[in-house]
Design a protein around this motif. Structure first.
Motif, PDB file in Angstrom:
ATOM      1  N   ALA A 109       5.230   0.139  -1.674  1.00  0.00           N
ATOM      2  CA  ALA A 109       4.384   0.616  -2.780  1.00  0.00           C
ATOM      3  C   ALA A 109       2.962   0.084  -2.621  1.00  0.00           C
ATOM      4  O   ALA A 109       1.983   0.815  -2.790  1.00  0.00           O
ATOM      5  CB  ALA A 109       4.973   0.181  -4.124  1.00  0.00           C
ATOM      6  N   LEU A 110       2.859  -1.204  -2.272  1.00  0.00           N
ATOM      7  CA  LEU A 110       1.536  -1.807  -2.090  1.00  0.00           C
ATOM      8  C   LEU A 110       0.799  -1.173  -0.905  1.00  0.00           C
ATOM      9  O   LEU A 110      -0.402  -0.890  -0.995  1.00  0.00           O
ATOM     10  CB  LEU A 110       1.686  -3.320  -1.870  1.00  0.00           C
ATOM     11  CG  LEU A 110       0.401  -4.119  -1.704  1.00  0.00           C
ATOM     12  CD1 LEU A 110      -0.466  -4.058  -2.957  1.00  0.00           C
ATOM     13  CD2 LEU A 110       0.718  -5.568  -1.347  1.00  0.00           C
ATOM     14  N   GLY A 111       1.525  -0.943   0.180  1.00  0.00           N
ATOM     15  CA  GLY A 111       0.911  -0.305   1.356  1.00  0.00           C
ATOM     16  C   GLY A 111       0.362   1.075   1.026  1.00  0.00           C
ATOM     17  O   GLY A 111      -0.769   1.415   1.371  1.00  0.00           O
ATOM     18  N   GLU A 112       1.164   1.874   0.312  1.00  0.00           N
ATOM     19  CA  GLU A 112       0.714   3.213  -0.076  1.00  0.00           C
ATOM     20  C   GLU A 112      -0.471   3.138  -1.044  1.00  0.00           C
ATOM     21  O   GLU A 112      -1.373   3.970  -1.000  1.00  0.00           O
ATOM     22  CB  GLU A 112       1.870   4.005  -0.698  1.00  0.00           C
ATOM     23  CG  GLU A 112       2.908   4.478   0.315  1.00  0.00           C
ATOM     24  CD  GLU A 112       2.363   5.559   1.249  1.00  0.00           C
ATOM     25  OE1 GLU A 112       1.539   6.377   0.810  1.00  0.00           O
ATOM     26  OE2 GLU A 112       2.761   5.569   2.429  1.00  0.00           O
ATOM     27  N   ALA A 113      -0.456   2.139  -1.946  1.00  0.00           N
ATOM     28  CA  ALA A 113      -1.561   1.997  -2.903  1.00  0.00           C
ATOM     29  C   ALA A 113      -2.837   1.525  -2.200  1.00  0.00           C
ATOM     30  O   ALA A 113      -3.940   1.907  -2.566  1.00  0.00           O
ATOM     31  CB  ALA A 113      -1.187   1.015  -4.010  1.00  0.00           C
ATOM     32  N   ARG A 114      -2.668   0.730  -1.164  1.00  0.00           N
ATOM     33  CA  ARG A 114      -3.828   0.145  -0.474  1.00  0.00           C
ATOM     34  C   ARG A 114      -4.461   1.147   0.477  1.00  0.00           C
ATOM     35  O   ARG A 114      -5.679   1.235   0.567  1.00  0.00           O
ATOM     36  CB  ARG A 114      -3.339  -1.095   0.297  1.00  0.00           C
ATOM     37  CG  ARG A 114      -4.381  -1.848   1.089  1.00  0.00           C
ATOM     38  CD  ARG A 114      -5.259  -2.681   0.195  1.00  0.00           C
ATOM     39  NE  ARG A 114      -6.205  -3.462   0.983  1.00  0.00           N
ATOM     40  CZ  ARG A 114      -7.346  -2.971   1.468  1.00  0.00           C
ATOM     41  NH1 ARG A 114      -7.672  -1.727   1.247  1.00  0.00           N
ATOM     42  NH2 ARG A 114      -8.165  -3.755   2.175  1.00  0.00           N
ATOM     43  N   TRP A 115      -3.611   1.907   1.214  1.00  0.00           N
ATOM     44  CA  TRP A 115      -4.157   2.745   2.277  1.00  0.00           C
ATOM     45  C   TRP A 115      -3.571   4.157   2.325  1.00  0.00           C
ATOM     46  O   TRP A 115      -3.955   4.948   3.165  1.00  0.00           O
ATOM     47  CB  TRP A 115      -3.884   2.093   3.651  1.00  0.00           C
ATOM     48  CG  TRP A 115      -4.649   0.853   3.934  1.00  0.00           C
ATOM     49  CD1 TRP A 115      -6.012   0.734   4.011  1.00  0.00           C
ATOM     50  CD2 TRP A 115      -4.119  -0.450   4.242  1.00  0.00           C
ATOM     51  NE1 TRP A 115      -6.356  -0.567   4.329  1.00  0.00           N
ATOM     52  CE2 TRP A 115      -5.220  -1.315   4.486  1.00  0.00           C
ATOM     53  CE3 TRP A 115      -2.832  -0.980   4.329  1.00  0.00           C
ATOM     54  CZ2 TRP A 115      -5.068  -2.652   4.805  1.00  0.00           C
ATOM     55  CZ3 TRP A 115      -2.691  -2.315   4.661  1.00  0.00           C
ATOM     56  CH2 TRP A 115      -3.787  -3.153   4.897  1.00  0.00           C
ATOM     57  N   GLY A 116      -2.580   4.446   1.484  1.00  0.00           N
ATOM     58  CA  GLY A 116      -1.854   5.711   1.634  1.00  0.00           C
ATOM     59  C   GLY A 116      -2.076   6.664   0.478  1.00  0.00           C
ATOM     60  O   GLY A 116      -3.187   6.817  -0.042  1.00  0.00           O
ATOM     61  N   ALA A 117      -0.989   7.286   0.028  1.00  0.00           N
ATOM     62  CA  ALA A 117      -1.077   8.340  -0.985  1.00  0.00           C
ATOM     63  C   ALA A 117      -1.452   7.799  -2.363  1.00  0.00           C
ATOM     64  O   ALA A 117      -1.789   8.576  -3.257  1.00  0.00           O
ATOM     65  CB  ALA A 117       0.260   9.091  -1.065  1.00  0.00           C
ATOM     66  N   GLY A 118      -1.402   6.489  -2.543  1.00  0.00           N
ATOM     67  CA  GLY A 118      -1.782   5.910  -3.831  1.00  0.00           C
ATOM     68  C   GLY A 118      -3.170   5.303  -3.812  1.00  0.00           C
ATOM     69  O   GLY A 118      -3.583   4.667  -4.783  1.00  0.00           O
ATOM     70  N   MET A 119      -3.888   5.509  -2.735  1.00  0.00           N
ATOM     71  CA  MET A 119      -5.207   4.877  -2.585  1.00  0.00           C
ATOM     72  C   MET A 119      -6.141   5.325  -3.716  1.00  0.00           C
ATOM     73  O   MET A 119      -6.239   6.505  -4.023  1.00  0.00           O
ATOM     74  CB  MET A 119      -5.795   5.231  -1.221  1.00  0.00           C
ATOM     75  CG  MET A 119      -6.952   4.361  -0.820  1.00  0.00           C
ATOM     76  SD  MET A 119      -7.286   4.402   0.977  1.00  0.00           S
ATOM     77  CE  MET A 119      -7.371   6.140   1.293  1.00  0.00           C
ATOM     78  N   GLY A 120      -6.809   4.374  -4.331  1.00  0.00           N
ATOM     79  CA  GLY A 120      -7.745   4.686  -5.412  1.00  0.00           C
ATOM     80  C   GLY A 120      -7.103   4.762  -6.788  1.00  0.00           C
ATOM     81  O   GLY A 120      -7.803   4.887  -7.783  1.00  0.00           O
ATOM     82  N   LEU A 121      -5.784   4.704  -6.840  1.00  0.00           N
ATOM     83  CA  LEU A 121      -5.093   4.763  -8.129  1.00  0.00           C
ATOM     84  C   LEU A 121      -4.788   3.343  -8.621  1.00  0.00           C
ATOM     85  O   LEU A 121      -4.599   2.433  -7.816  1.00  0.00           O
ATOM     86  CB  LEU A 121      -3.789   5.549  -8.011  1.00  0.00           C
ATOM     87  CG  LEU A 121      -3.910   6.972  -7.434  1.00  0.00           C
ATOM     88  CD1 LEU A 121      -2.532   7.615  -7.310  1.00  0.00           C
ATOM     89  CD2 LEU A 121      -4.821   7.825  -8.308  1.00  0.00           C
ATOM     90  N   THR A 122      -4.704   3.179  -9.919  1.00  0.00           N
ATOM     91  CA  THR A 122      -4.318   1.876 -10.462  1.00  0.00           C
ATOM     92  C   THR A 122      -2.815   1.798 -10.707  1.00  0.00           C
ATOM     93  O   THR A 122      -2.247   0.714 -10.785  1.00  0.00           O
ATOM     94  CB  THR A 122      -5.018   1.612 -11.808  1.00  0.00           C
ATOM     95  OG1 THR A 122      -4.668   2.670 -12.715  1.00  0.00           O
ATOM     96  CG2 THR A 122      -6.533   1.570 -11.644  1.00  0.00           C
TER      97      THR A 122
END
Lengths: 303, 303
Positions: A109-122
């Motif tokens: 989840a952190l990887g996706e938030a940092r660089w993947g499909a979740g990037m830019g989301l809180t």
């Protein structure tokens, strides 16, 4: 440069790098803790790069309670030899660097938030549908841990035994979501693996129905800005539109948000990092472990 | 000193104070926005205290998206006259002070976390079981908002129609948790209100079963450190042990934590602030609204 360990029950993925464009990985089989951890330590020691910190996303159950005497341990796993294994401590001691430690799904989840499909989301949610069903949530930019950590796959969902008499395979709960819709549940139900089940098989409609029930539940409770679905079962791309259609029917426009209605194709998505969410999440844990040593307060907390 | 507004569909609770030991409240009926808001403004203006900020916990749906043109509005409510009402903006304009704004249940969760049964915890969940079922979550010390805000009561749960043919009363989902277990659902099912239903009535066992299914789901997804159950239905104290027993049976010791096993009586609890969770939560929103003007970054964020 950081070290990353995606510690799985079958294999460890080891990485050295700083971001998705600069990452070298190898895979080693998960044998005994002594041998596998030694192999990982050797990989990092033999690198020409200087490793500043290591991040570990691990199979579980793990102890994540700060201050606990067994923090960083794999605890009561049925996997032989790994019970009560001090994974984070062993790596930290051998390499002498800060170590970040979390569950495999929280790391993903952190990887996706940092660089993947979740990037830019809180706020985003990563779910894996494979050997089990699990997930990690980012809430207000922070990994959700709470008392222990989520067990996203063990939620109870409606199960109409008159149309689907399959009892579920969860040894604890029978027909929880994981018991009904994991990869092994599909195999047990149809006698064919999710990888081999034909696209027009009735099993996919049922799978989409159960996963959509899970998605509606997660949305009602976490209100994520995006949901990322990974894992082996989700490698079958025809499953995405089936899930999206079923999700729409179940949520029934109750929650007014473009993302949950017209924007659904961009809301329920595949991992942006492909199969590297976990190892890159471990890299992000390393990055954070180094940063945390310089941070002590969070002035933006509500309480 | 801060001002607090617990804005309900039937009444507004207005408060002036600084903490649970220093709070004066009055109640006014919710009539039209013009009249009710003017009455609230007059209450704060006529106070001998200087109000530094006001917090509002409001009935919904509300717009909480920072930067939205309708931020602080009550949006598509069926309550006559209140549709598209700029509640936060009207108060801010009239009083000229910072205004904190959130849902009623998020405010109650914050109040309990700040001064009540969630005090000292980083992760807790407040649930109200009354006219509807709703809740607010504190995660890592911050209110969970995400895309919109949670709709905790609209989760789908197992519903065995052979033993319980009641179809549920939710106009959107029929037999979601709120449709099966809210106060109006109990009244519709048994013809007797939750306030008047006798302690030995079979309805309580069923109510505890459905609420425990909700609790297990919330625990699997949010892993709260404590769950606080408020609202009209929960005023019947015999319901707590029924819920705790059913919760134990359903979770089946899957999650290893003292709190979820031996410590359950101290895990599923009544509000520490009695019926003042909402208005004190609004006070905490005011406190935060003032503080936030001096804060801009959160160095402890994971991403």
């Amino acid at each position: 440069m950081f070290g990353a360990i995606e510690a799985g029950g079958t294999k460890f993925v080891l990485g050295i790098g700083s971001n998705p464009g600069n990452l070298t990985t190898i895979q080693i089989p998960t044998t005994t803790p002594g041998s596998t951890i030694a192999e990982a330590v050797a990989f990092f020691r033999n690198s020409s790069e200087e490793i500043e910190a290591v991040g570990i996303g691990s199979f579980g159950p793990v102890d994540l309670r700060p201050g606990s005497p067994t923090y960083g341990f794999i605890t009561s796993t049925p996997k032989e030899g790994w019970n009560n294994c001090d994974l984070a401590g062993s790596i930290a001691k051998a390499l002498g660097v800060p170590v970040g430690f979390d569950t495999d799904v929280n790391a993903a989840a952190l990887g996706e938030a940092r660089w993947g499909a979740g990037m830019g989301l809180t706020d985003c949610l990563y779910i894996t549908v494979g050997t089990g069903i699990g997930g990690g949530a980012i809430v207000n930019g922070l990994i959700l841990h709470g008392l222990v950590h989520p067990e996203m796959g063990h939620i109870r969902i409606p199960h109409d035994r008159s149309s689907d008499p399959f009892p579920g395979i969860c040894p604890f709960h029978g027909d929880c979501l994981e018991g009904l819709a994991s990869g092994p549940a599909m195999l047990a139900r149809w006698g064919i693996s999710a990888q081999q089940l034909q696209e027009n098989h009735e099993g996919w409609r049922l799978e989409a129905h159960y996963l959509a029930l899970g998605l509606v539940t997660w949305v009602c409770i976490l209100s994520p800005q995006r949901i990322i679905l990974g894992g082996g079962v989700m490698q079958r791309p025809h499953l995405f539109p089936l899930i999206q259609n079923e999700f729409s029917a179940l949520i029934n426009r109750y929650i007014k948000a473009h993302e949950l209605n017209e924007g659904l194709c961009d809301y329920i998505v595949s991992p942006g990092l492909g199969n590297r969410s976990g190892v890159l999440g471990a890299l992000a844990l390393a990055e954070r472990a180094l940063g945390k040593t310089q941070q002590s307060t969070n002035p933006d907390k509500d309480i």
